[in-house]
Design a protein around this motif. Structure first.
Motif, PDB file in Angstrom:
ATOM      1  N   ALA A   1       0.850  -1.190   0.000  1.00  0.00           N
ATOM      2  CA  ALA A   1       0.000   0.000   0.000  1.00  0.00           C
ATOM      3  C   ALA A   1       0.886   1.240   0.000  1.00  0.00           C
ATOM      4  CB  ALA A   1      -0.924  -0.009   1.222  1.00  0.00           C
ATOM      5  N   PRO A   2       0.347   2.387  -0.408  1.00  0.00           N
ATOM      6  CA  PRO A   2       1.139   3.625  -0.392  1.00  0.00           C
ATOM      7  C   PRO A   2       1.582   3.994   1.021  1.00  0.00           C
ATOM      8  CG  PRO A   2      -0.883   3.888  -1.675  1.00  0.00           C
ATOM      9  CD  PRO A   2      -1.002   2.586  -0.963  1.00  0.00           C
ATOM     10  N   LEU A   3       2.706   4.695   1.114  1.00  0.00           N
ATOM     11  CA  LEU A   3       3.218   5.133   2.409  1.00  0.00           C
ATOM     12  C   LEU A   3       2.455   6.369   2.878  1.00  0.00           C
ATOM     13  CD1 LEU A   3       7.074   4.839   1.782  1.00  0.00           C
ATOM     14  CD2 LEU A   3       5.402   3.039   2.239  1.00  0.00           C
ATOM     15  N   THR A   4       2.257   6.467   4.184  1.00  0.00           N
ATOM     16  CA  THR A   4       1.609   7.654   4.750  1.00  0.00           C
ATOM     17  C   THR A   4       2.591   8.523   5.522  1.00  0.00           C
ATOM     18  OG1 THR A   4       0.966   6.454   6.763  1.00  0.00           O
ATOM     19  CG2 THR A   4      -0.603   6.454   4.933  1.00  0.00           C
ATOM     20  N   SER A   5       3.774   7.993   5.805  1.00  0.00           N
ATOM     21  CA  SER A   5       4.770   8.759   6.556  1.00  0.00           C
ATOM     22  C   SER A   5       6.096   8.012   6.503  1.00  0.00           C
ATOM     23  CB  SER A   5       4.310   8.940   8.013  1.00  0.00           C
ATOM     24  OG  SER A   5       5.278   9.628   8.769  1.00  0.00           O
ATOM     25  N   LEU A   6       7.159   8.704   6.875  1.00  0.00           N
ATOM     26  CA  LEU A   6       8.484   8.096   7.056  1.00  0.00           C
ATOM     27  C   LEU A   6       9.113   8.766   8.268  1.00  0.00           C
ATOM     28  CD1 LEU A   6       9.992   8.009   3.440  1.00  0.00           C
ATOM     29  CD2 LEU A   6       9.461   6.026   4.840  1.00  0.00           C
ATOM     30  N   GLN A   7       9.496   7.969   9.274  1.00  0.00           N
ATOM     31  CA  GLN A   7      10.083   8.573  10.468  1.00  0.00           C
ATOM     32  C   GLN A   7      11.247   7.731  10.976  1.00  0.00           C
ATOM     33  OE1 GLN A   7       5.900   9.828  12.331  1.00  0.00           O
ATOM     34  NE2 GLN A   7       7.630  10.711  13.440  1.00  0.00           N
ATOM     35  N   PHE A   8      12.395   8.388  11.141  1.00  0.00           N
ATOM     36  CA  PHE A   8      13.557   7.712  11.704  1.00  0.00           C
ATOM     37  C   PHE A   8      13.395   7.591  13.214  1.00  0.00           C
ATOM     38  CE2 PHE A   8      15.486   9.026   7.692  1.00  0.00           C
ATOM     39  CZ  PHE A   8      16.204   7.887   7.364  1.00  0.00           C
ATOM     40  N   HIS A   9      13.749   6.424  13.731  1.00  0.00           N
ATOM     41  CA  HIS A   9      13.720   6.203  15.172  1.00  0.00           C
ATOM     42  C   HIS A   9      14.894   6.960  15.798  1.00  0.00           C
ATOM     43  CE1 HIS A   9      13.365   4.301  19.037  1.00  0.00           C
ATOM     44  NE2 HIS A   9      12.415   3.483  18.625  1.00  0.00           N
ATOM     45  N   PRO A  10      14.648   7.825  16.796  1.00  0.00           N
ATOM     46  CA  PRO A  10      15.745   8.628  17.353  1.00  0.00           C
ATOM     47  C   PRO A  10      16.720   7.844  18.220  1.00  0.00           C
ATOM     48  CG  PRO A  10      13.707   9.061  18.540  1.00  0.00           C
ATOM     49  CD  PRO A  10      13.347   8.171  17.391  1.00  0.00           C
ATOM     50  N   TYR A  11      16.370   6.605  18.594  1.00  0.00           N
ATOM     51  CA  TYR A  11      17.213   5.860  19.529  1.00  0.00           C
ATOM     52  C   TYR A  11      17.733   4.550  18.948  1.00  0.00           C
ATOM     53  CZ  TYR A  11      14.544   9.121  22.338  1.00  0.00           C
ATOM     54  OH  TYR A  11      13.943  10.264  22.808  1.00  0.00           O
ATOM     55  N   SER A  12      17.504   4.316  17.674  1.00  0.00           N
ATOM     56  CA  SER A  12      18.020   3.107  17.027  1.00  0.00           C
ATOM     57  C   SER A  12      18.154   3.377  15.536  1.00  0.00           C
ATOM     58  CB  SER A  12      17.084   1.914  17.275  1.00  0.00           C
ATOM     59  OG  SER A  12      15.856   2.092  16.592  1.00  0.00           O
ATOM     60  N   PRO A  13      18.989   2.617  14.836  1.00  0.00           N
ATOM     61  CA  PRO A  13      19.196   2.866  13.399  1.00  0.00           C
ATOM     62  C   PRO A  13      18.072   2.278  12.550  1.00  0.00           C
ATOM     63  CG  PRO A  13      20.540   1.019  14.092  1.00  0.00           C
ATOM     64  CD  PRO A  13      19.852   1.529  15.335  1.00  0.00           C
ATOM     65  N   THR A  14      16.846   2.685  12.843  1.00  0.00           N
ATOM     66  CA  THR A  14      15.705   2.121  12.131  1.00  0.00           C
ATOM     67  C   THR A  14      14.805   3.224  11.591  1.00  0.00           C
ATOM     68  OG1 THR A  14      14.510   1.896  14.235  1.00  0.00           O
ATOM     69  CG2 THR A  14      15.645  -0.058  13.399  1.00  0.00           C
ATOM     70  N   LEU A  15      14.104   2.875  10.547  1.00  0.00           N
ATOM     71  CA  LEU A  15      13.134   3.756   9.909  1.00  0.00           C
ATOM     72  C   LEU A  15      11.765   3.098  10.031  1.00  0.00           C
ATOM     73  CD1 LEU A  15      12.565   6.246   8.035  1.00  0.00           C
ATOM     74  CD2 LEU A  15      12.965   4.692   6.108  1.00  0.00           C
ATOM     75  N   VAL A  16      10.792   3.825  10.573  1.00  0.00           N
ATOM     76  CA  VAL A  16       9.431   3.292  10.726  1.00  0.00           C
ATOM     77  C   VAL A  16       8.597   3.788   9.549  1.00  0.00           C
ATOM     78  CG1 VAL A  16       7.432   3.072  12.228  1.00  0.00           C
ATOM     79  CG2 VAL A  16       9.709   3.338  13.227  1.00  0.00           C
ATOM     80  N   ILE A  17       7.933   2.841   8.883  1.00  0.00           N
ATOM     81  CA  ILE A  17       7.244   3.140   7.626  1.00  0.00           C
ATOM     82  C   ILE A  17       5.783   2.706   7.727  1.00  0.00           C
ATOM     83  CG2 ILE A  17       7.306   2.808   5.123  1.00  0.00           C
ATOM     84  CD1 ILE A  17      10.208   1.630   5.649  1.00  0.00           C
ATOM     85  N   PRO A  18       4.865   3.621   8.027  1.00  0.00           N
ATOM     86  CA  PRO A  18       3.439   3.271   8.019  1.00  0.00           C
ATOM     87  C   PRO A  18       2.864   3.349   6.605  1.00  0.00           C
ATOM     88  CG  PRO A  18       3.748   5.480   8.887  1.00  0.00           C
ATOM     89  CD  PRO A  18       5.113   4.959   8.563  1.00  0.00           C
ATOM     90  N   THR A  19       1.884   2.506   6.334  1.00  0.00           N
ATOM     91  CA  THR A  19       1.264   2.484   5.009  1.00  0.00           C
ATOM     92  C   THR A  19      -0.242   2.715   5.128  1.00  0.00           C
ATOM     93  OG1 THR A  19       0.924   0.080   5.068  1.00  0.00           O
ATOM     94  CG2 THR A  19       3.008   0.876   4.167  1.00  0.00           C
TER      95      THR A  19
END
Length: 222
Positions: A10-28
């Motif tokens: 599904a299309p992405l609704t946001s992109l946010q880097f986690h401030p405390y780990s090297p991860t990117l959270v991707i909601p759809t």
């Protein structure tokens, strides 16, 4: 260094880097979110196992309002606070998704638990009344790991307790996604410190009042 994100359903609704780990959270747009490790350039173990509309709780997937953003609690760094226009949802990445059909609404779950406790209390009271009417002493309250043994002999009936390791305990409903509808409609959510959250609400009618007049207005009855 660079990496290419996977293709999602599904299309992405946001992109946010986690401030405390090297991860990117991707909601759809289908209310499934993914956690992408930018160092390993792949989805995290949690996301590979659970990030799917076949695993996420059905109540969460069925929310009308889609995910608008994610907030990160400095005091609980492996948790996410997912939010949309009408809800906040706490997710612990140290746990699985839990029962897909669980009640996620915190207030509703408390009401259901209180109702269950009241039913159990009423059942116990009725049982005690039946025992009293029949002149029967109630069974003793048992600790976990013990069972009742009834022995019939020449001296009458004896009721004893015996240890056992085969008692089936009542299975508790497992859940992870904890949903709250207290604040809405939401415009912004973020943590300002450990366990300290700022929430900005803006009524929809106020949003409409700030829009410019319509470009075209239909006329009827002329």
């Amino acid at each position: 260094h660079h990496a290419t994100l996977p293709v999602f359903d599904a299309p992405l609704t946001s992109l946010q880097f986690h401030p405390y780990s090297p991860t990117l959270v991707i909601p759809t747009a289908n209310n499934v979110f993914y956690v992408f490790n930018v160092e390993t350039r792949r989805l995290t173990d949690w996301s590979r196992e659970y990030s799917s509309d076949k695993h996420f709780p059905t109540k969460f997937l069925g929310l009308k309002d889609k995910i608008q953003g994610i907030a990160f609690n400095p005091a609980r760094r492996n948790t996410l606070l997912i939010w949309g226009a009408t809800y906040l949802c706490h997710v612990d990445l140290d746990q699985g998704v839990g029962d897909r059909n669980a009640i996620l609404n915190v207030s509703k779950r408390k009401r259901v638990d209180r109702a269950k406790d009241e039913i159990r209390k009423q059942q116990l009271e009725r049982r005690m009344k039946r025992y009293a009417a029949l002149g029967i002493d109630p069974m003793p309250e048992l600790e976990s790991g013990k069972a009742v043994v009834v022995l019939d002999g020449k001296k009458g009936r004896q009721v004893l307790t015996a240890a056992t390791n085969h008692l089936e305990e009542e299975k508790e409903e497992e859940f992870n996604f904890q949903l709250l509808h207290k604040f809405q409609p939401l415009m912004f959510v973020d943590f300002v410190g450990d366990n300290s959250l700022v929430v900005i609400e803006l009524p929809f009618i106020k949003i409409l009042s700030g829009l410019p007049p319509s470009y075209y207005r239909a006329s009827y009855g002329t």
